[in-house]
Enzyme design. Structure first.
Site, PDB file in Angstrom:
ATOM      1  CB  CYS A  39      -6.319 -20.919 -15.787  1.00 50.45           C
ATOM      2  SG  CYS A  39      -5.751 -19.329 -15.188  1.00 50.45           S
TER       3      CYS A  39
ATOM      4  CG  HIS B 118      -6.872 -20.202 -20.428  1.00 54.24           C
ATOM      5  ND1 HIS B 118      -7.993 -20.596 -19.739  1.00 54.24           N
ATOM      6  CD2 HIS B 118      -6.292 -19.245 -19.671  1.00 54.24           C
ATOM      7  CE1 HIS B 118      -8.087 -19.910 -18.613  1.00 54.24           C
ATOM      8  NE2 HIS B 118      -7.070 -19.091 -18.543  1.00 54.24           N
TER       9      HIS B 118
ATOM     10  CD  GLU C 149      -9.255 -23.072 -21.968  1.00 56.22           C
ATOM     11  OE1 GLU C 149      -8.221 -23.767 -22.049  1.00 56.22           O
ATOM     12  OE2 GLU C 149      -9.486 -22.302 -21.003  1.00 56.22           O
TER      13      GLU C 149
HETATM   14  N1  GLN Z   1      -6.773 -15.703 -11.356  1.00 66.82           N
HETATM   15  C1  GLN Z   1      -7.922 -16.569 -11.438  1.00 66.82           C
HETATM   16  C2  GLN Z   1      -8.172 -17.259 -10.115  1.00 66.82           C
HETATM   17  O1  GLN Z   1      -7.377 -17.188  -9.250  1.00 66.82           O
HETATM   18  C3  GLN Z   1      -7.721 -17.609 -12.516  1.00 66.82           C
HETATM   19  C4  GLN Z   1      -7.745 -16.956 -13.863  1.00 66.82           C
HETATM   20  C5  GLN Z   1      -8.107 -17.873 -14.971  1.00 66.82           C
HETATM   21  O2  GLN Z   1      -8.689 -18.964 -14.783  1.00 66.82           O
HETATM   22  N2  GLN Z   1      -7.858 -17.437 -16.177  1.00 66.82           N
HETATM   23  O3  GLN Z   1      -9.194 -17.863  -9.951  1.00 66.82           O
END
Ligand code: GLN
Length: 188
Positions: free
Chosen positions: A81, A172, A174
């Protein structure tokens, strides 16, 4: 084998736990906060979190340069992410720091705001059964160029990439009990 989870902000503890649950003997896991910490490990994970904040702190404390040169030396690095956002070459529509490691463009918050977070099955190249993808204000890979390759897709969107020893996922693993992707990363 010694793995460092970049512990500046975000859900790094979840990755530490997931790695410990992989049942790999001799595996050491540390929270990496400084370039010195990173120098002591042979692979690294960049967790989920807030990419603007972590990008600024990475630049300020030298972790950005340390990660770039580690990647150049072939260190396996996986970003989930926020981690994938920080590893991307290009982030759509916003000037913010990135490491420029993966030859991809990402669009942040591509599935909407926090309330649009969701879970669903995701097909991953090389895994027989799908994984449960947990998407939290998740990005999508809006462009992918060689040598980056598709690792995972969800409803026509690229949500996972691999480029040599580097991995990025929008979701994710994790946050689930399924350690297949962590083991996949440890086998690189
Ligand atoms: N939307 C977040 C960002 O742009 C990322 C979200 C996440 O890591 N769950 O940093």
């Amino acid at each position: 084998m010694r793995v460092g989870v970049i512990a500046i902000q975000g859900d790094f503890e979840k990755h530490v736990n997931a790695l410990r649950n992989c049942g790999v003997s001799g595996l050491e896991v540390i929270e990496a906060r400084t370039p010195e910490d990173l120098a002591s490990v042979d692979r690294a994970i960049i967790p989920g979190g807030e990419s603007t904040t972590v990008g600024l702190l990475m630049q300020r404390y030298g972790m950005g340069d340390a990660l770039k040169s580690a990647a150049q030396d072939g260190m396996p690095i996986w970003g989930t992410c926020m981690g994938m956002i920080l590893m991307a070459q290009t982030i759509v529509g916003r000037e913010q720091f990135s490491l420029g490691l993966l030859n991809i463009e990402v669009r942040r918050n591509a599935f909407g705001a926090q309330i649009n977070s969701f879970e669903d099955e995701v097909k991953v190249v090389g895994l027989d059964e799908p994984v449960l993808g947990v998407f939290i204000r998740a990005p999508v890979v809006s462009k992918i160029n060689e040598p980056a390759e598709v690792l995972a897709k969800y409803r026509g969107h690229v949500v996972g990439v691999r480029q040599g020893n580097l991995l990025g996922t929008s979701f994710h693993p994790e946050l689930t009990d399924d350690t297949r992707l962590h083991r996949y990363f440890l086998e690189i």
